[in-house]
Design an enzyme around this catalytic site. Structure first.
Site, mmCIF file in Angstrom:
data_model
loop_
_atom_site.group_PDB
_atom_site.id
_atom_site.type_symbol
_atom_site.label_atom_id
_atom_site.label_comp_id
_atom_site.label_asym_id
_atom_site.label_seq_id
_atom_site.Cartn_x
_atom_site.Cartn_y
_atom_site.Cartn_z
ATOM 1 N N GLU A 39 0.850 -1.191 0.000
ATOM 2 C CA GLU A 39 0.000 0.000 0.000
ATOM 3 C C GLU A 39 0.885 1.240 0.000
ATOM 4 O O GLU A 39 1.709 1.434 0.900
ATOM 5 C CB GLU A 39 -0.939 0.038 1.213
ATOM 6 N N GLU A 91 9.653 7.222 0.219
ATOM 7 C CA GLU A 91 8.869 7.863 -0.832
ATOM 8 C C GLU A 91 8.415 6.768 -1.814
ATOM 9 O O GLU A 91 9.228 5.933 -2.242
ATOM 10 C CB GLU A 91 9.778 8.920 -1.501
ATOM 11 N N ASP A 114 -2.633 12.015 -2.261
ATOM 12 C CA ASP A 114 -2.681 13.484 -2.251
ATOM 13 C C ASP A 114 -3.066 13.953 -3.655
ATOM 14 O O ASP A 114 -2.421 13.567 -4.642
ATOM 15 C CB ASP A 114 -1.305 14.057 -1.872
ATOM 16 N N ASP A 151 -11.077 10.517 -4.229
ATOM 17 C CA ASP A 151 -12.269 11.367 -4.185
ATOM 18 C C ASP A 151 -12.134 12.503 -5.197
ATOM 19 O O ASP A 151 -13.047 13.303 -5.333
ATOM 20 C CB ASP A 151 -12.406 11.992 -2.787
#
Ligand SMILES: C[S@@+](CC[C@H](N)C(=O)[O-])C[C@H]1O[C@@H](n2cnc3c(N)ncnc32)[C@H](O)[C@@H]1O
Length: 206
Positions: A39, A91, A114, A151
């Site tokens: 993940e 990262e 993000d 989203d």
């Protein structure tokens, strides 16, 4: 296959033995016979811990760059006694592009990344980065899957365009409730605000 109960106790924190070369599968997995799921940007570890608890027959590695969130993920792993999950502070683009073993990951999850909404920042979206896309194709095993939830409609459109343009990936259906898939911390927040969550799933072609 070794049952997770019989594995030696491990720290919930994964520190790579070397940051400057591609790792071998056995360096990342406690039991290399188990499928590995990664993940990216695992946040507080809600999804990672939920999956690891439900699937003791698989291994889970969370990748997160914020120290506080790495700590929260570690606490969830430890309090759940989840010997099949670990988290690494790094990262995501570097981990996928250079560090994780090639053709070793069964599923990569990128959940509520993000969004980088400003136009001048869109190149920072992982799905718009060549290094990340090459890395994704590199680490997924043939038939392995990349699962994305967001989203943010512009992020979703960029992902569809980027993945759609690559011959290594084929889009799959992802019907609601197709399989167990915990709601993430950010997702719960967006759902409570009435936002729509977009999701897509691709397979790494053989
Ligand atoms: C919006 S939060 C979502 C967290 C979690 N996936 C969820 O849905 O609750 C995005 C997370 O990704 C992490 N992140 C963003 N870019 C990253 C990168 N390039 N490498 C590692 N972590 C990253 C952030 O620190 C943050 O925890």
């Amino acid at each position: 296959m070794i049952h997770p109960r019989n594995l030696p106790a491990m720290s919930a924190l994964f520190i790579p033995p070397d940051y400057f070369r591609e790792l071998r599968r056995e360096e990342v997995c406690a039991d290399p016979a188990r499928p590995l799921e990664v993940e990216l940007g695992c946040g507080d570890g809600t999804f990672l811990a939920g999956m690891a608890a439900r699937h003791p027959e698989r291994e889970f590695l969370g990748i997160e760059r914020m120290l506080g969130r790495v700590g929260k993920t570690m606490r969830k792993i430890e309090s759940g006694r989840l010997v099949n999950a670990r988290v690494m502070r790094l990262e995501s683009g570097y981990a996928a592009g250079w560090l994780l073993p090639a053709a070793a990951v069964a599923r990569v999850h990128l959940l509520c990344p993000d969004p980088w909404p400003k136009k001048r920042h869109t190149a920072r979206r992982l799905v718009n980065q060549e290094e990340f896309l090459n890395g994704l194709a590199r680490i997924l095993e043939p038939g392995g899957e990349f699962l994305l939830k967001t989203d943010d409609p512009p992020y979703f459109e960029d992902a569809l365009a980027s993945l759609g343009a690559r011959r290594e990936f084929e889009r799959l259906e992802w019907p609601e409730d197709a399989f167990f898939y915990p709601v993430t911390d950010f997702e719960s927040h967006w759902l409570a605000l009435g936002k729509e969550i977009h999701r897509a799933r691709w397979r790494r072609m053989r």
